[in-house]
Design a protein around this motif. Structure first.
Motif, PDB file in Angstrom:
ATOM      1  N   LEU A 176      -3.368   0.771  -3.273  1.00  0.00           N
ATOM      2  CA  LEU A 176      -2.765  -0.554  -3.326  1.00  0.00           C
ATOM      3  C   LEU A 176      -2.074  -0.799  -4.666  1.00  0.00           C
ATOM      4  O   LEU A 176      -2.662  -0.563  -5.736  1.00  0.00           O
ATOM      5  N   GLY A 222      -3.965   5.936   1.158  1.00  0.00           N
ATOM      6  CA  GLY A 222      -3.246   4.771   0.657  1.00  0.00           C
ATOM      7  C   GLY A 222      -3.853   4.232  -0.616  1.00  0.00           C
ATOM      8  O   GLY A 222      -5.077   4.250  -0.793  1.00  0.00           O
ATOM      9  N   VAL A 264       0.870  -1.174   0.000  1.00  0.00           N
ATOM     10  CA  VAL A 264       0.000   0.000   0.000  1.00  0.00           C
ATOM     11  C   VAL A 264       0.904   1.220   0.000  1.00  0.00           C
ATOM     12  O   VAL A 264       1.793   1.341   0.844  1.00  0.00           O
TER      13      VAL A 264
END
Length: 120
Positions: free
Chosen positions: A115, A113, A92
């Motif tokens: 991914l 964040g 992340v």
């Protein structure tokens, strides 16, 4: 307050590329630095790349030559171009902002964040 909006994460095969972006919004007087950190499962968050207000850049050793950080000062946006991605780059990725903002003074803010998955 400053808000960070991240985009660009996703899934790629080893050797592929992704471009992350992070836009900072709010009443921003100055930016000390913006950058990207990452956290893989079971590991601590680590610096990936940063760019200071003066334009100096810093990279984690394992991404040097593969990742490039850049910024658009007019839009308070930072980009991370990631090439030749490896499975160990999967994590992340978090945007980080340090700077002076209206009514708060000097702040450090993290994005939510995004991914990045690297697998064949």
């Amino acid at each position: 307050q400053v808000q960070l909006v991240e985009s660009g994460g996703g899934s790629v095969e080893p050797g592929g590329s992704l471009r992350l972006s992070c836009a900072a919004s709010g009443i921003i007087f100055s930016i000390s630095a913006m950058g990207w950190y990452r956290q893989a499962p079971g590991k601590q968050r680590e610096l990936v790349a940063t760019v200071t207000g003066g334009g100096s850049t810093n990279y984690e050793d394992s991404v040097k030559g593969r990742f490039t950080i850049s910024r658009d000062n007019a839009k308070n946006t930072v980009f991370l171009q990631m090439n030749s991605l490896k499975p160990e780059d999967a994590a992340v990725y978090y945007c980080n902002f340090k700077g002076d903002v209206w009514s708060r003074g000097y702040v450090e803010v993290w994005g939510q964040g995004t991914l990045v998955t690297v697998s064949s």
